[in-house]
Structure formats: structure tokens, C-alpha cells
Scaffold this active site. Sequence first.
Site, PDB file in Angstrom:
ATOM      1  N   LYS A  80       0.870  -1.183   0.000  1.00  0.00           N
ATOM      2  CA  LYS A  80       0.000   0.000   0.000  1.00  0.00           C
ATOM      3  C   LYS A  80       0.901   1.224   0.000  1.00  0.00           C
ATOM      4  O   LYS A  80       2.052   1.156   0.451  1.00  0.00           O
ATOM      5  CB  LYS A  80      -0.870   0.001   1.264  1.00  0.00           C
ATOM      6  CG  LYS A  80      -2.106   0.861   1.171  1.00  0.00           C
ATOM      7  CD  LYS A  80      -3.276   0.138   0.552  1.00  0.00           C
ATOM      8  CE  LYS A  80      -4.463   1.066   0.393  1.00  0.00           C
ATOM      9  NZ  LYS A  80      -5.642   0.381  -0.129  1.00  0.00           N
ATOM     10  N   GLY A 181     -24.011   3.903   3.422  1.00  0.00           N
ATOM     11  CA  GLY A 181     -23.120   4.476   2.418  1.00  0.00           C
ATOM     12  C   GLY A 181     -23.564   4.124   1.007  1.00  0.00           C
ATOM     13  O   GLY A 181     -23.497   2.969   0.603  1.00  0.00           O
ATOM     14  N   GLY A 183     -22.251   5.360  -1.908  1.00  0.00           N
ATOM     15  CA  GLY A 183     -21.240   5.945  -2.800  1.00  0.00           C
ATOM     16  C   GLY A 183     -20.963   5.023  -3.965  1.00  0.00           C
ATOM     17  O   GLY A 183     -21.855   4.331  -4.461  1.00  0.00           O
ATOM     18  N   VAL A 185     -19.502   2.095  -4.368  1.00  0.00           N
ATOM     19  CA  VAL A 185     -19.890   0.693  -4.227  1.00  0.00           C
ATOM     20  C   VAL A 185     -21.360   0.578  -3.826  1.00  0.00           C
ATOM     21  O   VAL A 185     -22.127  -0.193  -4.420  1.00  0.00           O
ATOM     22  CB  VAL A 185     -19.007  -0.024  -3.174  1.00  0.00           C
ATOM     23  CG1 VAL A 185     -19.457  -1.470  -2.993  1.00  0.00           C
ATOM     24  CG2 VAL A 185     -17.541   0.033  -3.565  1.00  0.00           C
ATOM     25  N   TYR A 187     -23.977   2.430  -4.191  1.00  0.00           N
ATOM     26  CA  TYR A 187     -24.980   2.717  -5.219  1.00  0.00           C
ATOM     27  C   TYR A 187     -25.206   1.498  -6.131  1.00  0.00           C
ATOM     28  O   TYR A 187     -26.342   1.067  -6.364  1.00  0.00           O
ATOM     29  CB  TYR A 187     -24.543   3.932  -6.049  1.00  0.00           C
ATOM     30  CG  TYR A 187     -25.353   4.124  -7.297  1.00  0.00           C
ATOM     31  CD1 TYR A 187     -26.635   4.665  -7.249  1.00  0.00           C
ATOM     32  CD2 TYR A 187     -24.854   3.720  -8.535  1.00  0.00           C
ATOM     33  CE1 TYR A 187     -27.393   4.812  -8.408  1.00  0.00           C
ATOM     34  CE2 TYR A 187     -25.598   3.864  -9.690  1.00  0.00           C
ATOM     35  CZ  TYR A 187     -26.868   4.405  -9.623  1.00  0.00           C
ATOM     36  OH  TYR A 187     -27.620   4.539 -10.759  1.00  0.00           O
TER      37      TYR A 187
HETATM   38  P1  NAI Z   1     -17.231   6.276  -1.618  1.00  0.00           P
HETATM   39  O1  NAI Z   1     -16.422   7.341  -0.963  1.00  0.00           O
HETATM   40  O2  NAI Z   1     -17.573   6.381  -3.065  1.00  0.00           O
HETATM   41  O3  NAI Z   1     -18.624   6.067  -0.836  1.00  0.00           O
HETATM   42  C1  NAI Z   1     -18.723   6.089   0.540  1.00  0.00           C
HETATM   43  C2  NAI Z   1     -20.050   6.727   0.879  1.00  0.00           C
HETATM   44  O4  NAI Z   1     -20.246   6.650   2.284  1.00  0.00           O
HETATM   45  C3  NAI Z   1     -20.123   8.215   0.506  1.00  0.00           C
HETATM   46  O5  NAI Z   1     -21.285   8.462  -0.254  1.00  0.00           O
HETATM   47  C4  NAI Z   1     -20.165   8.917   1.852  1.00  0.00           C
HETATM   48  O6  NAI Z   1     -20.927  10.113   1.841  1.00  0.00           O
HETATM   49  C5  NAI Z   1     -20.819   7.873   2.723  1.00  0.00           C
HETATM   50  N1  NAI Z   1     -20.585   8.030   4.156  1.00  0.00           N
HETATM   51  C6  NAI Z   1     -19.500   8.522   4.790  1.00  0.00           C
HETATM   52  N2  NAI Z   1     -19.688   8.526   6.111  1.00  0.00           N
HETATM   53  C7  NAI Z   1     -20.925   8.010   6.345  1.00  0.00           C
HETATM   54  C8  NAI Z   1     -21.677   7.743   7.500  1.00  0.00           C
HETATM   55  N3  NAI Z   1     -21.221   8.017   8.718  1.00  0.00           N
HETATM   56  N4  NAI Z   1     -22.918   7.213   7.360  1.00  0.00           N
HETATM   57  C9  NAI Z   1     -23.398   6.943   6.129  1.00  0.00           C
HETATM   58  N5  NAI Z   1     -22.726   7.182   4.990  1.00  0.00           N
HETATM   59  C10 NAI Z   1     -21.494   7.705   5.091  1.00  0.00           C
HETATM   60  O7  NAI Z   1     -16.441   4.906  -1.316  1.00  0.00           O
HETATM   61  P2  NAI Z   1     -16.629   3.510  -2.043  1.00  0.00           P
HETATM   62  O8  NAI Z   1     -15.636   3.379  -3.121  1.00  0.00           O
HETATM   63  O9  NAI Z   1     -18.065   3.285  -2.324  1.00  0.00           O
HETATM   64  O10 NAI Z   1     -16.156   2.505  -0.897  1.00  0.00           O
HETATM   65  C11 NAI Z   1     -16.999   2.220   0.193  1.00  0.00           C
HETATM   66  C12 NAI Z   1     -16.250   1.346   1.193  1.00  0.00           C
HETATM   67  O11 NAI Z   1     -15.829   0.148   0.552  1.00  0.00           O
HETATM   68  C13 NAI Z   1     -14.975   1.991   1.750  1.00  0.00           C
HETATM   69  O12 NAI Z   1     -14.784   1.572   3.064  1.00  0.00           O
HETATM   70  C14 NAI Z   1     -13.882   1.405   0.871  1.00  0.00           C
HETATM   71  O13 NAI Z   1     -12.629   1.383   1.545  1.00  0.00           O
HETATM   72  C15 NAI Z   1     -14.413   0.003   0.652  1.00  0.00           C
HETATM   73  N6  NAI Z   1     -13.914  -0.631  -0.563  1.00  0.00           N
HETATM   74  C16 NAI Z   1     -14.113  -0.033  -1.779  1.00  0.00           C
HETATM   75  C17 NAI Z   1     -13.644  -0.637  -2.919  1.00  0.00           C
HETATM   76  C18 NAI Z   1     -13.883  -0.052  -4.264  1.00  0.00           C
HETATM   77  O14 NAI Z   1     -13.689  -0.762  -5.274  1.00  0.00           O
HETATM   78  N7  NAI Z   1     -14.300   1.201  -4.373  1.00  0.00           N
HETATM   79  C19 NAI Z   1     -12.904  -1.924  -2.867  1.00  0.00           C
HETATM   80  C20 NAI Z   1     -12.834  -2.513  -1.526  1.00  0.00           C
HETATM   81  C21 NAI Z   1     -13.295  -1.847  -0.433  1.00  0.00           C
END
Ligand code: NAI
Length: 355
Positions: A80, A181, A183, A185, A187
Site C-alpha cells: 500500500k 453508504g 457511494g 460501491v 450505489y
Molecule cells: P465512496 O467514498 O464512493 O462512498 C462512501 C459513501 O459513504 C459516501 O457516499 C459517503 O458520503 C458515505 N458516508 C460517509 N460517512 C458516512 C456515514 N457516517 N454514514 C453513512 N454514509 C457515510 O467509497 P466507495 O468506493 O463506495 O467505498 C466504500 C467502502 O468500501 C470503503 O470503506 C472502501 O474502503 C471500501 N472498498 C471499496 C472498494 C472499491 O472498489 N471502491 C474496494 C474494496 C473496499
Amino acid sequence: MEVFDMREFDGHELVLFGHDAATGLRAIIAIHSTVLGPAAGGCRLWPYATTTEAVADVLRLSRGMSYKNAMAGLPFGGGKAVIIGDAPAVKTPELFAAFGRMVDSLRGRYVTAEDVGTTTADMAHVARVTQYVSGLGRSPGEAGGDPAPKTALGVFLGIKAAVKFRLGRSDLSGLTVAVQGAGGVGYHLCGMLAAAGAQLKVADVLPRAVERVCDEFKATPVAPVHVLESQADVLAPCALGAILNSRSIARLRVPVVAGAANNQLARDADGEALRAADILYAPDYVINAGGIISVSREYYGGTEAQVIEDIQGIPARLTEVFERARRENRTTNEVADQIARERLGRAPVSQRLVA
Ligand code: NAI
């Protein structure tokens, strides 16, 4: 800072500190293990308050990538990178080129990609100076691009496996899934769950993210502070890490926790609290491997169809963990860690602590 004695160090092969005066780059690359292949893991850009905090984070995340890649059967070790800084203030093409030169100096022992705070566009600047980068744009039909939809697919299939194991149901029709969440993933996951007939309760701190899934997938909005206590069949954490702790676990009203967020357990021991409450926990790095599977196929050259096929292996791996945990009367996170450590040729954690 006693790096070698930090709890997160766990026998890392290499930790590289990099600085570039011209761009202000301050970065750390951690390589936990290259036993199974080049150490792969994304580059996080974050305004760490102290260097110690940045080192602890990069070591923890790097070890997590070793486990995730080993469990997914990928030809990758674990690594990382973190860049210390505030995204809008420090981001320049030159900064990422300087980071790319740092990656290149390792001659392929570490492969980078995007992570929190970095994007596909940033990785394109890294790719100007090194070939050891993935998560770039792609042509139709090729593997790669945004990993979030692929992570969502793996989580969706993993939720189905967990529901089958814990509830004895082979479909999700009529079940309720609470998603924290919506975001990248979350969505896509909501879309797949809705198409499978699940009812959705969704929380996000961004109102427009919730509105989108309510409009498109008939989800019911839940306040972010209440989502963990939602009455549902499945809780899918897709936002933050460390949300499962002794206080939150006592308030859960679900038989299954299965979601994308990394490092969901605040401490390994919280897995025991979930087991005691008869809540089936899908270990995060097993269920959320879809994104790194996509990165792997992109790096070694493969197709989108191969990525989708590889992701179909996630439910079987999860079920193996669930069955072994039940048979051995242990937590699912302990069993997953043990399988990953066996694949890495490392001693079980208990032996390591005694040694
Ligand atoms: P993202 O940043 O696109 O979405 C995260 C969402 O969570 C955002 O919409 C944000 O506003 C919301 N959020 C933040 N704090 C919150 C809370 N207290 N309550 C409710 N919602 C809240 O991130 P993404 O890419 O969707 O990743 C989501 C999780 O999955 C993260 O923990 C990431 O590390 C993990 N992950 C993502 C991968 C990927 O391919 N994007 C791969 C493996 C793990």
C-alpha cells in the site's frame, strides 16, 4: 517512532519513505509480503496529522492487502502507499509523477492503483513514468476501469451466500437490506439488491446520494446515526471502517453483516461479540475483493468477462470460511485470517505473539 515494534508492522518486508522537494511529495510505500507476487495495493492521499499516524495506516492497509490478495487467489502480494496531504491543495500532475518515480524505483516489487483521495486520472500521471500501475482507463471489453461496480458485484454475491448460510434462503426476494453508504460501491450494490427483489433501507451523510437510490431503486431513507440499529435481514456497511465495536454490536438488529467497507471490526475481538450474538459476519477482505480482482486482470492483461467470472468465486470462499468457523466453533474473521496466513506461509497470530 519505533517502526519495527509497531503492532501493525507484522514482519513487513520493506517500508520506503519518499520526499520530493520540487512538488512537496511526502509518501510512504509499505510492502508486507511478495511471497505470492508483486505487492499490490492502492495509493491513499490523506491529510494525516502526524507521520506516526500515516505509518500505522499504511502498514495496517498493506497487511490487509496481503490477506485480501491471498484469499482471492490472486498472483499478488500485499502493499500500500500513502501520500501525506490534503487532496485539493497538493494534487498536481507533477506530484503524481514524483510518486510514480518512487514506485518505479522498486522495479516492480510494488504495483499501485487508486484508493481513497486518488482517481483514475491521477494514476494516468503515475503511468507516465512507471509501468507498475493499474486502475487506469480501459477500452470496452478489457479488464479495468473503476473497480467500484466490480466490488459491488462481489458483495452482492457474498450477501446471497451469507443469507443462504445463515437464513437458509436461496434468494433475496422480500428480504430487507440496510445499506450504510451509497457511494461508488453502495450505489451499484443497491441496484443489484433491488433487482433481486430486496427492500432497501439506505443511509448516507450526503443527502443527494440517498435521494438517488430512493428515486432509482425505491429505497427507504434512514438517518445515518440510526442505520446500524435498523431492523433488517442484512446490514451492508459500505462507508467507513471500525463501525463494529462493543457499543454498536449491542445495538444491531440483523442476523447477517456483509458489506464492502474495509476494516469493519474495530478490534479482532469484536468478531467474538458478533458470534456470541449469533450474527454472521462476512469478513470484509473476503467479500470486497471484486475491485482488486479487476485490478489484477487489468495489470496482467485480461478481459471484463474474465473479471466477472473470477468474482463468481467469492461466495464459495466465503461459504468455506463460514463452514469452517461453525465446525471449529470460532469467529469468521479468525478463520479467514488463518487461511490467509497459511497461504502466505506465516505462522498463526497466536504463535507469532508467543515467539
Ligand atoms: P465512496 O467514498 O464512493 O462512498 C462512501 C459513501 O459513504 C459516501 O457516499 C459517503 O458520503 C458515505 N458516508 C460517509 N460517512 C458516512 C456515514 N457516517 N454514514 C453513512 N454514509 C457515510 O467509497 P466507495 O468506493 O463506495 O467505498 C466504500 C467502502 O468500501 C470503503 O470503506 C472502501 O474502503 C471500501 N472498498 C471499496 C472498494 C472499491 O472498489 N471502491 C474496494 C474494496 C473496499
